[in-house]
Design a protein around this motif. Structure first.
Motif: not given
Length: 484
Positions: A282-300
């Motif tokens: 996944l490109p670095a700028e969108v890599a955080h998106r699937p993590m939000r479904f597991f309790g992570f925030a974009p800025a984590d």
């Protein structure tokens, strides 16, 4: 729920004055009554409001009046002056002091109704706050169920009720406990249940001994018992606590009834998402998106913890995480702020842990490489945990641009040693021991003269001066880059 006398005394609109008694005394209700003997109509804890219209004139009669109220376990008397009495009778004051009753002077302009309303308003605010806290606790329990299952619910319930909590399966095998291991509470619960503990149907139990209270409820849906919930407190549970307990029991029942396939599917999804992230797909700028479904925030800020060999299942206490098993070991991604708790949960006698530096979702592939290097360092030094950030030069080489540049340098510097594994090994040990001949030769198990000969040969093949700090540093970087 109750109001303290101090709260009423602090209300300027009432104009109350403390005559005797403890301002911290609690008032359950404020009740205006002019009977000579109101005790039969009192339940205890009241602030009895009176103007003294029927108060006996004799000191003995006033003493008996106070005694009757004290025996009824009221909190105190609010005496209204300016109507039947210009001031509170001294005998009444003395007897309230003797019996430890609160005595408050109520000025003539203050209606007793205003005091009753003030108490009612304060109690209503307390009730509203208690309901809000209960709703917040219910939400916390729901989040704990989603993130950590039975163990998360148990911990949240123990905190909310200030209690000891234990959950077992249908065979009384301990599933989760908080605080502590729950062994004593489980023994007490099964002892109190007696023969009922061996039945398969629903059951319930509530017993008290002194200030200790034990509640046991069966868990399950449809009349079949799938487990037990035991709660021990040093205080009575009011109705909102009981409501929270019922909510927790429902969540626990759902958890125990949840099909194993759902649990496995959740694990598989976590593993699949982390596999994609670690693969750099996944490109670095969108890599955080699937993590939000597991309790992570974009800025984590994130770290990778690599466990080798794969540990047994561990409870991460509601902490957001992703986990997958790889050839290098079990990789766990958590927030940087949670890493110490996760390390404590994963650490065991047979597992070594490598911890990456702090990164973002887009930097997880590089972080995994640094975690692998840290884990290797932990094993080589027989340590339980190694952190990549503590390795200095390896940490520098964890950066892609630096590693690429040093990799080209390594190709040039180490090419003459490509077919000389003995010399490469000797050089590595020599540099790792800071060029000290005695310690390096002992580490290699050879005489120092043998090592000197080998290092001289390295210098001849590479054209570098091993007495030069810069040449030594270049060789050390080259060797470290090859290891990474």
């Amino acid at each position: 729920m109750s109001v303290t006398a101090a709260e009423l005394l602090e209300m300027p609109a009432l104009g109350l004055r403390l005559v005797t008694g403890d301002p911290a005394a609690t008032i359950r209700w404020a009740h205006a009554v002019e009977l000579l003997d109101p005790a039969p109509w009192l339940a205890g804890g009241e602030l009895v409001l009176t103007t003294g219209l029927r108060l006996p004139r004799s000191a003995e009669g006033q003493r008996l009046y106070v005694d009757r109220l004290a025996d009824a376990r009221i909190t105190g008397i609010g005496f209204g002056v300016g109507l039947g009495h210009d001031r509170i009778p001294p005998a009444l004051v003395r007897q309230c002091t003797v019996r430890g009753l609160l005595l408050v002077e109520v000025p003539l302009p203050t209606p007793f109704l205003a005091i009753s309303e003030a108490v009612a308003d304060a109690l209503a605010q307390q009730a509203s706050a208690a309901v809000r806290r209960t709703l917040e606790h219910q939400q916390t329990l729901a989040r704990a169920a989603l993130n950590a299952g039975v163990a998360g619910i148990v911990r949240s319930l123990a905190r909310a009720l200030d209690a000891e909590v234990v959950v077992t399966d249908a065979h009384h095998q301990l599933l989760a406990a908080a605080p502590g291991d729950g062994a004593d509470l489980l023994t007490r619960a099964t002892t109190e249940l007696g023969a009922e503990a061996r039945s398969s149907g629903p059951l319930g139990l509530s017993v008290s001994a002194g200030d200790e209270h034990l509640i046991v409820r069966s868990l399950g849906i449809g009349g079949t018992r799938q487990g037990l919930l035991a709660v021990a407190t040093h205080h009575h549970l009011h109705h909102l606590d009981q409501l929270l307990l019922t909510h927790a029991a429902s969540l626990l029942s759902l958890e125990l009834e949840r099909p194993r396939e759902v649990v496995e599917a959740s694990r598989g999804l976590r593993s699949a998402v982390l596999g994609v992230l670690l693969g750099g797909d996944l490109p670095a700028e969108v890599a955080h998106r699937p993590m939000r479904f597991f309790g992570f925030a974009p800025a984590d800020r994130l770290v990778v913890v690599l466990a080798h060999p794969a540990p047994k299942e561990h409870d991460l206490g509601g902490i957001p995480y992703l986990l997958t098993v790889r050839p290098e070991g079990t990789a766990v991604v958590v927030r940087a702020e949670d890493q110490e708790a996760v390390i404590a949960a994963l650490e065991s006698a047979d597992v070594t842990l490598g911890v990456s530096g702090v990164t973002t979702a887009g930097g997880l592939p590089a972080a995994l490489r640094t975690a692998v290097q840290a884990a290797a360092d932990a094993r080589s030094h027989r340590r339980r945990v190694a952190r990549f950030g503590e390795q200095r030069l390896p940490a520098l080489l964890g950066q892609e641009a630096v590693r690429s540049a040093v990799g080209h340098l390594a190709d040039d510097l180490l090419a003459p040693l490509a077919d000389q594994p003995l010399l490469s090994r000797s050089l590595d040990v020599f540099l790792q021991h800071n060029g000290v001949w005695e310690t390096a030769s002992r580490a290699l198990g050879v005489h120092r003269h043998t090592l000197r000969h080998r290092i001289t040969r390295v210098a001849e093949l590479t054209g570098l001066d091993l007495e030069s700090a810069q040449d030594r540093a270049a060789l050390l970087l080259a060797l470290l880059s090859r290891k990474i």
